[in-house]
Write a protein that holds these residues in place. Structure first.
Motif, PDB file in Angstrom:
ATOM      1  N   VAL A  14       0.724  -1.234   0.014  1.00 60.10           N
ATOM      2  CA  VAL A  14       0.027  -0.071  -0.001  1.00 60.10           C
ATOM      3  C   VAL A  14       0.966   1.219   0.098  1.00 60.10           C
ATOM      4  O   VAL A  14       1.780   1.486   0.756  1.00 60.10           O
ATOM      5  CB  VAL A  14      -1.019  -0.027   1.228  1.00 60.10           C
ATOM      6  N   GLU A  15       0.346   2.197  -0.984  1.00 60.44           N
ATOM      7  CA  GLU A  15       1.251   3.444  -0.839  1.00 60.44           C
ATOM      8  C   GLU A  15       0.394   4.556  -0.194  1.00 60.44           C
ATOM      9  O   GLU A  15      -0.722   4.621  -0.429  1.00 60.44           O
ATOM     10  CB  GLU A  15       1.650   3.915  -2.331  1.00 60.44           C
ATOM     11  N   GLY A  16       1.131   5.630   0.296  1.00 61.89           N
ATOM     12  CA  GLY A  16       0.417   6.916   0.892  1.00 61.89           C
ATOM     13  C   GLY A  16       1.264   7.268   2.305  1.00 61.89           C
ATOM     14  O   GLY A  16       1.877   6.288   3.007  1.00 61.89           O
ATOM     15  N   GLN A  17       0.868   8.476   2.409  1.00 61.68           N
ATOM     16  CA  GLN A  17       1.505   9.062   3.666  1.00 61.68           C
ATOM     17  C   GLN A  17       1.128   8.282   5.057  1.00 61.68           C
ATOM     18  O   GLN A  17      -0.128   8.284   5.354  1.00 61.68           O
ATOM     19  CB  GLN A  17       1.310  10.568   3.792  1.00 61.68           C
ATOM     20  N   SER A  18       2.107   8.050   5.834  1.00 64.59           N
ATOM     21  CA  SER A  18       2.007   7.345   7.040  1.00 64.59           C
ATOM     22  C   SER A  18       1.321   8.112   8.076  1.00 64.59           C
ATOM     23  O   SER A  18       1.527   9.521   8.211  1.00 64.59           O
ATOM     24  CB  SER A  18       2.866   6.633   7.565  1.00 64.59           C
ATOM     25  N   THR A 203      -1.863   4.321   6.142  1.00 64.41           N
ATOM     26  CA  THR A 203      -1.968   5.666   5.682  1.00 64.41           C
ATOM     27  C   THR A 203      -2.761   6.524   6.285  1.00 64.41           C
ATOM     28  O   THR A 203      -3.745   6.270   7.028  1.00 64.41           O
ATOM     29  CB  THR A 203      -2.233   5.443   4.318  1.00 64.41           C
ATOM     30  N   GLN A 204      -2.617   7.844   6.064  1.00 63.57           N
ATOM     31  CA  GLN A 204      -3.249   8.860   6.819  1.00 63.57           C
ATOM     32  C   GLN A 204      -4.643   9.095   6.125  1.00 63.57           C
ATOM     33  O   GLN A 204      -5.550   9.403   6.867  1.00 63.57           O
ATOM     34  CB  GLN A 204      -2.391  10.406   6.672  1.00 63.57           C
ATOM     35  N   GLN A 205      -4.829   9.476   4.990  1.00 64.35           N
ATOM     36  CA  GLN A 205      -5.919   9.726   4.195  1.00 64.35           C
ATOM     37  C   GLN A 205      -5.867   8.935   2.918  1.00 64.35           C
ATOM     38  O   GLN A 205      -5.252   9.285   1.890  1.00 64.35           O
ATOM     39  CB  GLN A 205      -6.072  11.204   3.888  1.00 64.35           C
ATOM     40  N   VAL A 219      -3.419  -0.484   5.371  1.00 66.20           N
ATOM     41  CA  VAL A 219      -2.139  -0.749   6.190  1.00 66.20           C
ATOM     42  C   VAL A 219      -1.028  -0.863   5.366  1.00 66.20           C
ATOM     43  O   VAL A 219      -1.047  -1.587   4.224  1.00 66.20           O
ATOM     44  CB  VAL A 219      -2.653  -2.245   7.021  1.00 66.20           C
ATOM     45  N   LYS A 220      -0.021  -0.433   6.066  1.00 67.31           N
ATOM     46  CA  LYS A 220       1.412  -0.538   5.258  1.00 67.31           C
ATOM     47  C   LYS A 220       2.238  -1.439   5.990  1.00 67.31           C
ATOM     48  O   LYS A 220       3.178  -2.001   5.267  1.00 67.31           O
ATOM     49  CB  LYS A 220       1.977   1.018   5.299  1.00 67.31           C
ATOM     50  N   GLY A 221       2.038  -1.880   7.139  1.00 62.80           N
ATOM     51  CA  GLY A 221       2.756  -2.578   7.808  1.00 62.80           C
ATOM     52  C   GLY A 221       2.320  -3.102   9.107  1.00 62.80           C
ATOM     53  O   GLY A 221       1.464  -2.438   9.717  1.00 62.80           O
ATOM     54  N   SER A 222       3.172  -3.833   9.972  1.00 64.22           N
ATOM     55  CA  SER A 222       2.360  -4.286  11.301  1.00 64.22           C
ATOM     56  C   SER A 222       3.508  -4.873  12.163  1.00 64.22           C
ATOM     57  O   SER A 222       4.536  -5.412  11.436  1.00 64.22           O
ATOM     58  CB  SER A 222       1.415  -5.313  10.909  1.00 64.22           C
TER      59      SER A 222
END
Length: 269
Positions: A14-18, A203-205, A219-222
């Motif tokens: 997934v891409e996007g600002q955290s 991601t934030q938004q 979700v980008k990571g865990s």
């Protein structure tokens, strides 16, 4: 990010600002419609839904809504067209698929093939408390038809619905309409409705997932191993699950079946 689904490895990027996260648990300060039930710890249950004749009427009517959406894009669709063959009719025409989704992504409950009260009453029985298919944040009374083609990137990224604040305090249903199998049905992470927010990076938004932009954060990571399962309700059953659970993120792995499902939310009445 690598996850597993039914113990099989799956890549989920997934891409996007955290978004900054703390150790708070969203459900701890929310209304929990799973509370007091035998399935509260897992956050979901699979159970018989409506009476057989009503379930049949519901599913056949929902399939007809898919046919109606296909016809609206200019395709000749017979009244007995099996909607699990949707991908064969659409082919590689992504623009037409997106045109269909514009119809199926949101309907007023008046378009349900059975009275909405039947669904509300059964969900209330399963939760042990009264519910209504009415969002208290905007008074919307809606349902959605999800269409997931085999081998395509039609599914949402892994997410919690409540990362969109208008979905707080509710309970979700997933009802198979066509093509829902152990290789295609909705996936979720049991017990994750009680995970603190800093156990995942999101991601934030919105999120970019497989090249597509989604409104819900992903979700980008865990910090924990994410192990998804597919509860896979039978044709006469429904999957009831908390919107605080991590869910989504799993492709339709069948070779030749489009998955069509009813997705709907209920709030305390």
């Amino acid at each position: 990010m690598n996850v597993t689904i039914n113990q099989h490895p799956l890549e989920h990027d997934v891409e996007g600002q955290s978004s900054p996260a703390d150790n708070g648990v969203l459900l701890a300060t929310s209304y929990d419609l799973t509370a007091g039930n035998s399935w509260a710890a897992s956050g979901y249950t699979v159970a018989p839904f409506l009476a057989p004749s009503a379930q049949k009427q519901l599913k056949e009517g929902l399939a007809e809504l898919v046919r109606e959406a296909l016809r609206a894009t200019g395709l000749p669709v017979a009244s007995d067209f099996a909607v699990e063959r949707y991908h064969e009719m659409i082919g590689d025409d992504q623009a037409r698929h997106l045109a269909v989704i514009q119809f199926t992504r949101e309907y007023p409950v008046s378009r349900l093939p059975v009275p909405v009260q039947w669904l509300e009453e059964r969900v209330a029985q399963l939760c042990g408390s009264p519910v209504a298919a009415c969002n208290p944040y905007d008074a919307a009374r809606l349902f959605h038809l999800r269409i997931i083609r085999p081998g395509r990137s039609d599914n949402n990224p892994l997410h919690r619905d409540v990362w969109l604040p208008n979905y707080a305090d509710c309970i979700n249903i997933y009802l198979p309409v066509a093509g829902s199998t152990i290789d295609s049905s909705l996936s979720l992470v049991p017990g994750s409705h009680w995970w603190p927010e800093n156990q995942t990076e999101r991601t934030q938004q919105g999120a970019i997932y497989k090249g597509a932009l989604y409104r819900v954060p992903g979700v980008k990571g865990s910090t924990a191993n994410i192990q998804l399962i597919r509860p896979n309700p039978n044709p006469d059953e429904v999957l009831l699950f908390s919107p605080y659970l991590l869910h989504g993120g799993a492709v339709n792995l069948t070779a030749n079946l489009t998955r069509v499902s009813l997705e709907m939310r209920f709030w305390p009445a």
